[in-house]
Design an enzyme around this catalytic site. Structure first.
Site, mmCIF file in Angstrom:
data_model
loop_
_atom_site.group_PDB
_atom_site.id
_atom_site.type_symbol
_atom_site.label_atom_id
_atom_site.label_comp_id
_atom_site.label_asym_id
_atom_site.label_seq_id
_atom_site.Cartn_x
_atom_site.Cartn_y
_atom_site.Cartn_z
ATOM 1 N N ASP A 139 0.933 -1.216 -0.028
ATOM 2 C CA ASP A 139 0.589 0.355 -0.168
ATOM 3 C C ASP A 139 0.793 1.572 0.298
ATOM 4 O OD1 ASP A 139 -2.211 1.690 -0.037
ATOM 5 O OD2 ASP A 139 -3.197 1.136 2.578
ATOM 6 N N ASN B 96 -10.537 -2.615 -5.726
ATOM 7 C CA ASN B 96 -9.904 -1.915 -6.464
ATOM 8 C C ASN B 96 -10.779 -1.888 -7.402
ATOM 9 O OD1 ASN B 96 -7.126 -3.188 -4.875
ATOM 10 N ND2 ASN B 96 -8.146 -1.194 -4.463
HETATM 11 C C1 IPE Z 1 -5.983 -2.299 -0.190
HETATM 12 O O1 IPE Z 1 -5.502 -1.564 -0.598
HETATM 13 C C2 IPE Z 1 -5.505 -3.597 -1.152
HETATM 14 C C3 IPE Z 1 -4.457 -3.847 -2.042
HETATM 15 C C4 IPE Z 1 -3.334 -4.193 -0.991
HETATM 16 C C5 IPE Z 1 -4.469 -4.333 -3.926
HETATM 17 P P1 IPE Z 1 -6.583 -0.592 -0.395
HETATM 18 O O2 IPE Z 1 -5.172 1.261 -0.579
HETATM 19 O O3 IPE Z 1 -6.733 -0.652 -1.734
HETATM 20 O O4 IPE Z 1 -7.219 -0.921 0.501
HETATM 21 P P2 IPE Z 1 -7.768 0.269 1.866
HETATM 22 O O5 IPE Z 1 -8.602 1.007 0.770
HETATM 23 O O6 IPE Z 1 -6.563 1.598 1.732
HETATM 24 O O7 IPE Z 1 -8.435 -0.428 2.677
HETATM 25 C C1 IPE Z 2 -1.714 -0.061 -3.841
HETATM 26 O O1 IPE Z 2 -1.567 1.574 -3.287
HETATM 27 C C2 IPE Z 2 -2.047 -0.541 -4.591
HETATM 28 C C3 IPE Z 2 -2.941 -1.166 -5.081
HETATM 29 C C4 IPE Z 2 -4.123 -0.770 -4.114
HETATM 30 C C5 IPE Z 2 -3.343 -1.572 -6.396
HETATM 31 P P1 IPE Z 2 -2.683 2.789 -3.331
HETATM 32 O O2 IPE Z 2 -2.937 3.163 -5.000
HETATM 33 O O3 IPE Z 2 -3.676 2.244 -2.936
HETATM 34 O O4 IPE Z 2 -1.699 4.227 -2.469
HETATM 35 P P2 IPE Z 2 -2.693 4.919 -1.434
HETATM 36 O O5 IPE Z 2 -3.305 4.061 -0.714
HETATM 37 O O6 IPE Z 2 -3.121 5.505 -2.371
HETATM 38 O O7 IPE Z 2 -1.494 5.825 -1.108
HETATM 39 MG MG MG Z 3 -3.884 2.203 -0.769
#
Ligand code: IPE
Ligand code: IPE
Ligand code: MG
Length: 236
Positions: free
Chosen positions: A16, A64
């Protein structure tokens, strides 16, 4: 039962912080995802080299899809490119690659790529690398329950005979040991629908580091912390 100072067999990571990494660097979100994919390439090799048996990453959740079409499209483009690169890296490092999640929601060429990487690496005897793509634990459990219900309907299983092991076997992770250590990067401290059944006794580790900056040193730090903890499984 306690285990002390033992290397985890299975490490799972909720990667993340790609978006926040991009913001901090003043670049579009998709560049954060690209940096995240580049980091994943490096860390898979590192994880294999330090002797992990199983390494699982959460790459795309069932939730997602709710992101903008532009971001989802950029992620799919990156998956196409990096899964092909990963296939070569896996073969060069004797890494077996598996994917969990409902891949049927992806475009046919991406499904074919996932099938190909699994097939070509199936006899690799080093680390097993598991990619969770279009993965959601509730979706996985729902699909598993449907399979068991079908067996009952067919008369192959009686409700009173269902054991915990039947539930484990009905999941995408059938045959894979539960994670010993679950890491989440970027400072968020939640599970976000990842491996809910499998992490019943996993040690949890949270770090503020954004995923594109989570390097081997950070992984070793998490493993050190794991090795310092006294694991308990409900016993004394
Ligand atoms: C969790 O990250 C899903 C993945 C790492 C693929 P997100 O950034 O999507 O999760 P939330 O929305 O913060 O819970
Ligand atoms: C994790 O990074 C990757 C996926 C969930 C695909 P994020 O896209 O959730 O990054 P933040 O949480 O917005 O920083
Ligand atoms: Mg995230």
């Amino acid at each position: 039962m306690e285990e002390q100072r033992r290397m985890p067999r299975h490490v799972a990571v909720i990667l993340d912080g790609n978006g926040r990494w991009a913001k901090e660097h003043g670049v579009p979100r998709k560049m954060g995802h690209k940096a995240g994919c580049e980091n994943l390439e490096r860390i898979v090799e590192d994880a294999a080299r330090i002797g992990l048996e199983y390494f699982t990453v959460y790459g795309f959740s069932t939730e997602n899809w709710k992101r903008s079409a532009d971001e989802v499209g950029a992620l799919m483009t990156l998956f196409r490119y990096y899964i092909e690169r990963l296939r070569k890296i896996a073969l060069a490092n004797n890494v077996r690659v598996l994917s969990i999640g409902d891949r049927m929601k992806f475009a046919p060429d991406l499904v074919a790529s996932l099938n190909r990487i699994e097939k070509e690496t199936k006899d690799c005897t080093g680390m097993t690398f598991i990619m969770a793509l279009n993965y959601g634990a509730r979706d996985e459990i729902t699909r598993g329950v449907r399979k068991l219900a079908e067996e009952i309907k067919a008369g192959d299983l009686q409700p009173e005979d269902i054991e915990e092991s039947d539930i484990s076997s009905s999941l995408d992770t059938a045959g894979i040991p539960d994670p010993d250590l679950m890491i989440r990067t970027s400072g968020e401290e939640r599970i976000s629908n990842f491996l809910l059944w499998q992490i019943a006794y996993s040690e949890l580790y949270f770090t503020d580091v954004y995923w594109p900056d989570f390097n081997l040193d950070e992984l070793l730090r998490a493993i050190d912390e794991y090795e310092r903890r006294n694991r308990r499984f409900g016993g004394r």
